[in-house]
Design a protein around this motif. Sequence first.
Motif, PDB file in Angstrom:
ATOM      1  N   ARG A 277       0.755  -1.238  -0.089  1.00 15.89           N
ATOM      2  CA  ARG A 277      -0.256   0.074   0.066  1.00 15.89           C
ATOM      3  C   ARG A 277       1.013   1.348  -0.200  1.00 15.89           C
ATOM      4  O   ARG A 277       0.681   2.235  -0.646  1.00 15.89           O
ATOM      5  N   PHE A 278       2.014   1.289   0.758  1.00 13.98           N
ATOM      6  CA  PHE A 278       2.967   2.431   0.446  1.00 13.98           C
ATOM      7  C   PHE A 278       3.503   2.504  -0.886  1.00 13.98           C
ATOM      8  O   PHE A 278       3.747   3.232  -1.326  1.00 13.98           O
ATOM      9  N   VAL A 279       3.813   1.457  -1.400  1.00 23.13           N
ATOM     10  CA  VAL A 279       4.275   1.257  -2.786  1.00 23.13           C
ATOM     11  C   VAL A 279       3.212   2.196  -3.819  1.00 23.13           C
ATOM     12  O   VAL A 279       3.681   2.936  -4.725  1.00 23.13           O
ATOM     13  N   ALA A 280       1.990   1.703  -3.549  1.00 17.92           N
ATOM     14  CA  ALA A 280       0.927   2.137  -4.352  1.00 17.92           C
ATOM     15  C   ALA A 280       0.856   3.814  -4.113  1.00 17.92           C
ATOM     16  O   ALA A 280       0.055   4.509  -5.266  1.00 17.92           O
ATOM     17  N   GLN A 281       1.243   4.189  -2.953  1.00 18.21           N
ATOM     18  CA  GLN A 281       1.306   5.691  -2.852  1.00 18.21           C
ATOM     19  C   GLN A 281       2.532   6.469  -3.350  1.00 18.21           C
ATOM     20  O   GLN A 281       2.734   7.768  -3.180  1.00 18.21           O
ATOM     21  N   GLY A 282       3.540   5.720  -3.848  1.00 20.70           N
ATOM     22  CA  GLY A 282       4.726   6.105  -4.435  1.00 20.70           C
ATOM     23  C   GLY A 282       5.805   6.448  -3.567  1.00 20.70           C
ATOM     24  O   GLY A 282       6.841   6.894  -3.854  1.00 20.70           O
ATOM     25  N   VAL A 283       5.927   5.353  -2.561  1.00 16.97           N
ATOM     26  CA  VAL A 283       7.095   5.080  -1.757  1.00 16.97           C
ATOM     27  C   VAL A 283       7.917   4.087  -2.373  1.00 16.97           C
ATOM     28  O   VAL A 283       7.488   3.063  -2.841  1.00 16.97           O
ATOM     29  N   THR A 284       9.164   4.655  -2.625  1.00 16.39           N
ATOM     30  CA  THR A 284      10.181   3.730  -3.179  1.00 16.39           C
ATOM     31  C   THR A 284      11.567   3.554  -2.433  1.00 16.39           C
ATOM     32  O   THR A 284      11.857   4.435  -1.482  1.00 16.39           O
ATOM     33  N   ARG A 285      12.173   2.497  -2.592  1.00  9.21           N
ATOM     34  CA  ARG A 285      13.583   2.407  -1.872  1.00  9.21           C
ATOM     35  C   ARG A 285      14.435   3.150  -2.387  1.00  9.21           C
ATOM     36  O   ARG A 285      14.607   3.296  -3.524  1.00  9.21           O
ATOM     37  N   VAL A 286      15.298   3.829  -1.672  1.00  7.98           N
ATOM     38  CA  VAL A 286      16.352   4.848  -2.019  1.00  7.98           C
ATOM     39  C   VAL A 286      17.413   4.066  -3.064  1.00  7.98           C
ATOM     40  O   VAL A 286      17.942   4.542  -3.852  1.00  7.98           O
ATOM     41  N   SER A 287      17.663   2.728  -2.657  1.00  2.00           N
ATOM     42  CA  SER A 287      18.511   2.088  -3.343  1.00  2.00           C
ATOM     43  C   SER A 287      18.154   1.719  -4.979  1.00  2.00           C
ATOM     44  O   SER A 287      19.017   1.325  -6.001  1.00  2.00           O
ATOM     45  N   GLY A 288      16.974   2.231  -5.397  1.00  2.00           N
ATOM     46  CA  GLY A 288      16.490   2.052  -6.799  1.00  2.00           C
ATOM     47  C   GLY A 288      15.819   0.535  -6.837  1.00  2.00           C
ATOM     48  O   GLY A 288      15.204   0.251  -7.849  1.00  2.00           O
ATOM     49  N   ARG A 289      16.162  -0.278  -5.940  1.00  2.00           N
ATOM     50  CA  ARG A 289      15.541  -2.004  -6.301  1.00  2.00           C
ATOM     51  C   ARG A 289      14.258  -1.949  -5.649  1.00  2.00           C
ATOM     52  O   ARG A 289      13.823  -0.886  -4.814  1.00  2.00           O
ATOM     53  N   ASP A 290      13.431  -2.836  -5.997  1.00  2.00           N
ATOM     54  CA  ASP A 290      12.126  -2.664  -5.431  1.00  2.00           C
ATOM     55  C   ASP A 290      12.099  -3.584  -4.195  1.00  2.00           C
ATOM     56  O   ASP A 290      13.060  -4.009  -3.572  1.00  2.00           O
ATOM     57  N   PHE A 291      11.003  -3.499  -3.531  1.00  5.53           N
ATOM     58  CA  PHE A 291      10.887  -4.090  -2.143  1.00  5.53           C
ATOM     59  C   PHE A 291      10.932  -5.562  -2.437  1.00  5.53           C
ATOM     60  O   PHE A 291      10.178  -5.954  -3.507  1.00  5.53           O
ATOM     61  N   PRO A 292      11.564  -6.130  -1.415  1.00  3.80           N
ATOM     62  CA  PRO A 292      11.330  -7.707  -1.848  1.00  3.80           C
ATOM     63  C   PRO A 292       9.966  -8.537  -1.764  1.00  3.80           C
ATOM     64  O   PRO A 292       9.107  -7.963  -1.026  1.00  3.80           O
ATOM     65  N   PRO A 293       9.852  -9.201  -2.705  1.00  8.25           N
ATOM     66  CA  PRO A 293       8.400  -9.775  -2.936  1.00  8.25           C
ATOM     67  C   PRO A 293       7.646 -10.343  -1.629  1.00  8.25           C
ATOM     68  O   PRO A 293       6.563 -10.131  -1.423  1.00  8.25           O
ATOM     69  N   ASN A 294       8.627 -11.231  -0.897  1.00  7.71           N
ATOM     70  CA  ASN A 294       7.914 -11.650   0.366  1.00  7.71           C
ATOM     71  C   ASN A 294       7.755 -10.793   1.475  1.00  7.71           C
ATOM     72  O   ASN A 294       7.059 -10.869   2.378  1.00  7.71           O
ATOM     73  N   GLU A 295       7.957  -9.311   1.144  1.00  9.85           N
ATOM     74  CA  GLU A 295       7.679  -8.234   2.346  1.00  9.85           C
ATOM     75  C   GLU A 295       6.321  -7.424   1.832  1.00  9.85           C
ATOM     76  O   GLU A 295       5.734  -6.828   2.505  1.00  9.85           O
ATOM     77  N   LEU A 296       5.956  -7.532   0.386  1.00 12.03           N
ATOM     78  CA  LEU A 296       5.004  -6.459   0.200  1.00 12.03           C
ATOM     79  C   LEU A 296       3.609  -6.936   0.563  1.00 12.03           C
ATOM     80  O   LEU A 296       2.816  -5.966   0.967  1.00 12.03           O
ATOM     81  N   SER A 297       3.280  -8.036   0.904  1.00  6.84           N
ATOM     82  CA  SER A 297       2.072  -8.456   1.562  1.00  6.84           C
ATOM     83  C   SER A 297       2.104  -8.319   3.079  1.00  6.84           C
ATOM     84  O   SER A 297       1.235  -8.618   3.883  1.00  6.84           O
ATOM     85  N   LYS A 298       3.168  -8.129   3.609  1.00  9.60           N
ATOM     86  CA  LYS A 298       3.434  -7.878   5.057  1.00  9.60           C
ATOM     87  C   LYS A 298       3.380  -6.607   5.703  1.00  9.60           C
ATOM     88  O   LYS A 298       3.806  -5.665   4.931  1.00  9.60           O
ATOM     89  N   PRO A 299       3.300  -6.184   7.013  1.00  3.83           N
ATOM     90  CA  PRO A 299       2.812  -5.041   7.683  1.00  3.83           C
ATOM     91  C   PRO A 299       4.254  -4.346   7.565  1.00  3.83           C
ATOM     92  O   PRO A 299       5.390  -4.966   7.974  1.00  3.83           O
ATOM     93  N   GLY A 300       4.140  -2.873   7.590  1.00  4.09           N
ATOM     94  CA  GLY A 300       5.257  -2.045   7.878  1.00  4.09           C
ATOM     95  C   GLY A 300       4.996  -0.840   8.056  1.00  4.09           C
ATOM     96  O   GLY A 300       3.473  -0.556   7.997  1.00  4.09           O
ATOM     97  N   ASN A 301       5.647   0.256   8.524  1.00  3.35           N
ATOM     98  CA  ASN A 301       5.184   1.422   8.968  1.00  3.35           C
ATOM     99  C   ASN A 301       6.226   2.564   8.375  1.00  3.35           C
ATOM    100  O   ASN A 301       7.231   2.110   8.377  1.00  3.35           O
ATOM    101  N   ILE A 302       5.793   3.753   8.407  1.00  3.96           N
ATOM    102  CA  ILE A 302       6.676   4.799   8.253  1.00  3.96           C
ATOM    103  C   ILE A 302       7.506   5.165   9.208  1.00  3.96           C
ATOM    104  O   ILE A 302       7.094   5.232  10.558  1.00  3.96           O
ATOM    105  N   LEU A 303       8.892   5.312   9.254  1.00  4.50           N
ATOM    106  CA  LEU A 303       9.912   5.905  10.472  1.00  4.50           C
ATOM    107  C   LEU A 303      10.722   6.989   9.966  1.00  4.50           C
ATOM    108  O   LEU A 303      11.249   7.000   9.164  1.00  4.50           O
ATOM    109  N   MET A 304      10.493   7.931  10.719  1.00  3.80           N
ATOM    110  CA  MET A 304      11.217   9.332  10.449  1.00  3.80           C
ATOM    111  C   MET A 304      11.915   9.618  11.846  1.00  3.80           C
ATOM    112  O   MET A 304      11.304  10.379  12.452  1.00  3.80           O
ATOM    113  N   PRO A 305      12.908   8.910  12.323  1.00  8.09           N
ATOM    114  CA  PRO A 305      13.476   9.360  13.575  1.00  8.09           C
ATOM    115  C   PRO A 305      13.952  10.757  13.663  1.00  8.09           C
ATOM    116  O   PRO A 305      14.267  11.173  14.886  1.00  8.09           O
ATOM    117  N   ALA A 306      14.032  11.553  12.659  1.00  5.85           N
ATOM    118  CA  ALA A 306      14.387  12.864  12.794  1.00  5.85           C
ATOM    119  C   ALA A 306      13.416  13.780  12.092  1.00  5.85           C
ATOM    120  O   ALA A 306      13.951  15.056  11.623  1.00  5.85           O
TER     121      ALA A 306
END
Length: 416
Positions: A277-306
Motif C-alpha cells: 500500500r505504501f508502494v501504491a502511494q509512491g514510496v520507493t526504496r532509495v537504492s532503486g531496487r524493488d521491495f522484496p516480494p516476500n515483504e509486500l504483503s506484510k505489515p510495515g510503517n513509516i519511520l522518520m526518526p528525525a
Amino acid sequence: MRRFFAALLLSLLAFSGLAATDSLAASNRAAIDSGFREFLEKSVWPAARAKGVPRGVFEAAFSGVKPNLDLPDLALPGEAAPVPETNFQAEFQSPAAYFAESKLAPVVTRGRQMMAQYSGVLDRIERETGVPGAIIVAIWGRESGFGAAKIPYNAFEVLGTKAYLSRRKDFFFDELVAALQIVADGHLKVGEMRSSWAGALGQPQFMPTKFLKYATDFDGDGRRDIWSSAPDTLASIGRYLADAGWERGRDWGFEANVPSRISCAEEGPDRRREISRFVAQGVTRVSGRDFPPNELSKPGNILMPAGRYGPAFIATPNFYVIKAYNNSDLYALFVGHAADRMRGGRAFEGGWVANKGLTRGDVARLQTALQKQGYDVGGADGLAGFKTRRSIGAWQEKNGRAATCWPSADLKNLMR
C-alpha cells in the motif's frame, strides 16, 4: 584603614556563609546516607532474602557503599523529580551526531571481522533463534565495542542509588535484587559486579533481570558468562531478540523515499499497513531496487526518526524487536543499518541535518503544551519519540505550517 576593616568584615561574613552552606550540605549528605542504610535494611534485605540471597552476600555487596549523587536522573529526598534539562544518553541526543561516520565505520569494520571469526557460532544461533548474525554482532559492537569497552561503576552502588533516589525507583529496586541473586547464584563475586551508569552488565549490557532470564551458556563450560565468553554473549543477545518476537526471514526495514504528499504525521508502528500500500502511494526504496516480494504483503510503517530533517524508512516489526533491546529509534536504526553494511550494504542515502533541537527540558515543556491541546505525545518525558514527532507534525499542519515533525526553538516560541 576603614576600608580594610570593611573588607575584612565582608570576607568574614562570606566565610561564615560558606561554612554554613558546607555544614548544611554535610548535614543533608549524612541524612541521605542514613536513609539509604535504612532503605537497604528495611526494604532491600527482606526482598533479597525472599529470593534466597544469603545475608553474607547482602552485607558484602553494600559494605562501604553510599549513594552516588553524581549519577543522572536522581531526585533527592524532599525534592520533586523534574525532567532533566540534559539528555545523558546518546540515543536521545542529536541524530546527526549519533550517525556520524566516525562512529558507524569502526563498528562496521570490526563487525565484519567478528562475523568471520564467529561464523560457525553465529550460524548455529541463527538456526536456533532465527535472528541474523549481523544483527547480533551489531548489538554487541554498539553495547560494548565487542567486549572492549571498560565498565567503570560498582553495580551495587549504581543500582542501590537508583533504587533509593531515581525517578524510576521500582524498576531499579527489582534490578538491585536481581543483581544480588546473580552473586548468590555464583555467577560473579561482589567485587566483579561492574556496570554502566545505568546498571547494565557485561558485554551485551544486560540489566540484571535480563541476565537471569536470557543469559545462555553456549560454549558448554557450565557458566552463563556474558563477561568474557563471546559465544555466551552472542547467544544471549540472540535469545533476547527471539523472545522479543523476531520474525524469521524478515528484514528490519528499508531506507525509502517518502513523497511530501504523505505526511510525516503518519509515522508509527500503530499505523502499520501492507508495504504494497505504501508502494501504491509512491514510496520507493532509495537504492532503486524493488521491495522484496516476500515483504509486500506484510505489515510495515513509516519511520522518520528525525522528522523531515533526516532519512525516512519503511520499518518492519523486527525494527521494534531491536528497539526492545534499547528503547530508542536511533539505537534500533544504528543496529539495523550497521548490520546491513556488515553484509555489504551502503551508507544512508539521505543526510542527517545538524539540527540541535532543544534541551530535554524544553521538549518536555513542548510536550506538555501539546497535551493541553489534546495531542497524544506518549508522555511528557522530554524524549522526541514517534508520538511526539507526529503530534508536532499534526500541530504544524493544523496551523498552516510546513510539517517537519521535529521539535525546534521556533516551535517552542510559537506554542508559549
